[in-house]
Scaffold this motif. Structure first.
Motif, short mmCIF file in Angstrom:
data_model
loop_
_atom_site.label_atom_id
_atom_site.label_comp_id
_atom_site.label_asym_id
_atom_site.label_seq_id
_atom_site.Cartn_x
_atom_site.Cartn_y
_atom_site.Cartn_z
N UNK A 282 0.36 -1.58 -0.12
CA UNK A 282 -0.33 0.20 -0.14
C UNK A 282 0.98 1.61 0.17
N UNK A 283 1.82 1.24 0.62
CA UNK A 283 2.58 2.67 0.58
C UNK A 283 3.02 3.01 -1.00
N UNK A 284 2.79 2.06 -1.85
CA UNK A 284 3.35 2.33 -3.00
C UNK A 284 2.20 3.51 -4.06
N UNK A 285 1.22 3.62 -3.07
CA UNK A 285 0.54 4.22 -4.08
C UNK A 285 0.79 6.01 -4.39
N UNK A 286 2.16 6.00 -3.55
CA UNK A 286 2.32 7.21 -3.04
C UNK A 286 3.77 7.84 -4.06
N UNK A 291 8.33 7.25 -11.89
CA UNK A 291 9.23 6.10 -11.35
C UNK A 291 9.02 5.01 -11.63
N UNK A 292 10.08 4.18 -10.48
CA UNK A 292 9.95 2.70 -11.32
C UNK A 292 9.89 2.54 -9.71
N UNK A 293 9.62 1.42 -9.79
CA UNK A 293 9.83 0.06 -8.32
C UNK A 293 10.13 -0.76 -9.16
N UNK A 319 0.59 -4.26 -8.81
CA UNK A 319 0.02 -3.27 -10.49
C UNK A 319 -1.05 -2.74 -9.19
N UNK A 320 -1.31 -3.00 -8.48
CA UNK A 320 -2.79 -2.44 -7.90
C UNK A 320 -2.19 -1.03 -7.07
N UNK A 321 -1.37 -0.86 -7.16
CA UNK A 321 -1.07 0.84 -7.21
C UNK A 321 0.27 1.56 -7.94
N UNK A 322 1.06 0.93 -8.63
CA UNK A 322 2.17 1.58 -9.52
C UNK A 322 1.04 0.30 -10.28
N UNK A 323 1.56 0.94 -11.97
CA UNK A 323 1.53 0.76 -13.22
C UNK A 323 2.19 -0.56 -13.48
N UNK A 324 1.90 -1.23 -14.39
CA UNK A 324 2.91 -2.19 -14.66
C UNK A 324 4.24 -2.51 -15.47
N UNK A 325 3.89 -1.51 -16.42
CA UNK A 325 5.20 -1.65 -16.13
C UNK A 325 6.34 -0.12 -15.52
N UNK A 326 5.79 0.40 -14.95
CA UNK A 326 6.87 0.82 -13.58
C UNK A 326 7.12 -0.03 -12.80
#
Length: 366
Positions: A282-286, A291-293, A319-326
């Motif tokens: 859930x912190x990935x919502x920020x 930017x890539x994770x 991928x619910x928080x950051x688009x899969x491509x990133x």
């Protein structure tokens, strides 16, 4: 090839026995520097070829010229001593012991290039892939000791200490740029340890505000890389310590996430996520656009091989928080952060885990 990559690794590899033996002989003055360097060079050529044989897009020197992941910086800078901190390594059996941390006993001065010479050799032997250089993040030199990270005879206050520290990093980044480095990774154990509730209480007990430290460390990071050329990608790797299967802290990224992702000028975030100790996604919502994770889902603390399908499910969750491509996948840490013998994974374990990373990346981002 330009980072970020969907398949990544952190940097260190298990040292070959002959490299460990040579390091011991050099320490005992039984071989000369030139002979020791020849052994290092040969072992680095081999670990580069190993990475290339797997198809890794980024290539490191395995950190084979360092005693440990952070020692490359400490050994190259004059003025450091060591003190015991309060945070110790622990495993499933309990606390193993308190980790020693660097402190400035006198004014810091870069006595030689820290990683720029290492990068020059690495670049000369890489045939396929992008040479990546790793260095300890500057906040590591402060967080573990806080007010005890410098003697007042050397620095009147924290800011004076951090100004000198930033100047050393700026000089090294400039030298890396001159050598043609396009991929720099700063390894940070301070910010993830600053997520641990117990550690945050310790920080408050020594008279500091853990949230103020997070903000100051972000600005320190930015100062250190401000002079980088546009072509140089900067990654930050966060983990809660990794010493032969042990760790230092636990707790999700929530306390630092907003500052980490929005106020720190990193392009790529390599995040430990191999156990519940790192919390949920859930912190990935920020994480902002651009930017890539890299999800550190494969453990270097144990030789057991992860399930490919389980890894894919976790990527789907993130991928619910950051688009899969990133997003990307990697081990959560290097395979030999502490160097030396007695590692929990072997060279063969390393190959299997990195091949798994490559397979998952190919199937998810094909």
């Amino acid at each position: 090839m330009t980072p970020p990559f969907h398949a990544e690794h952190i940097g260190s590899f298990v040292r070959p026995a002959r490299l460990i033996d040579a390091a011991r002989l050099r320490k005992a003055n039984r071989i000369a520097d030139d002979e020791f360097r020849r052994v290092q060079d040969d072992c680095i050529r081999e670990i580069v070829a190993f990475q290339e044989s797997i198809g890794l897009p980024s290539i490191t020197d395995g950190e084979f010229r360092r005693r440990s992941w952070s020692a490359g910086f400490i050994d190259a800078v004059e003025g450091f001593g060591l003190r015991d901190g309060r945070l110790g390594f622990r495993n499933e059996s309990g606390v193993m012991g308190v980790a020693a941390s660097p402190y400035a006993k006198e004014r810091l001065r870069r006595k030689r290039r820290i990683v720029a010479d290492d990068f020059r050799f690495l670049k000369s032997v890489v045939k396929r892939g992008v040479p990546k250089v790793t260095i300890a993040s500057p906040d590591v030199m402060h967080w573990f000791l806080g007010p005890q990270a410098f003697d007042t005879s050397a620095y009147k206050d924290r800011e004076a200490f951090l100004v000198d520290l930033a100047a050393i990093y700026k000089a090294e980044v400039a030298e890396l740029a001159a050598e043609g480095c396009t991929y720099l990774q700063l390894d940070d154990t301070a910010l993830p340890c600053n997520c641990d509730p117990s550690a945050r209480n310790d920080v408050a007990a020594r008279g500091e505000d853990p949230d103020e430290l997070t903000a100051r460390y972000a600005s320190l990071f930015n100062e250190c890389v401000a002079g980088k050329p546009a072509a140089m990608r900067v990654a930050v790797h966060l983990c809660r310590g990794n010493l032969k299967g042990a760790w230092m802290a636990e707790g999700g990224y929530d306390p630092v996430a907003d500052v980490l992702f929005n106020r720190m000028n990193a392009d790529i975030y390599c995040l430990e996520y191999d156990t519940p100790r790192a919390g949920d996604f859930s912190p990935l919502r920020f994480v902002p656009e651009g930017k890539t994770v890299i999800l550190g889902l494969v453990s270097t603390k144990t030789p057991g091989l992860e399930s490919k399908e389980a890894l894919k499910r976790r990527i789907d969750e993130a991928a619910k928080y950051v688009p899969l491509e990133r997003l990307g996948i990697s081990p959560q840490c290097g395979f030999s952060s502490g160097g030396g013998s007695g590692q929990t994974v072997t060279h063969d374990d390393t190959r299997r885990k990195l091949e798994l990373v490559m397979q998952v990346a190919h199937e998810v981002w094909k």
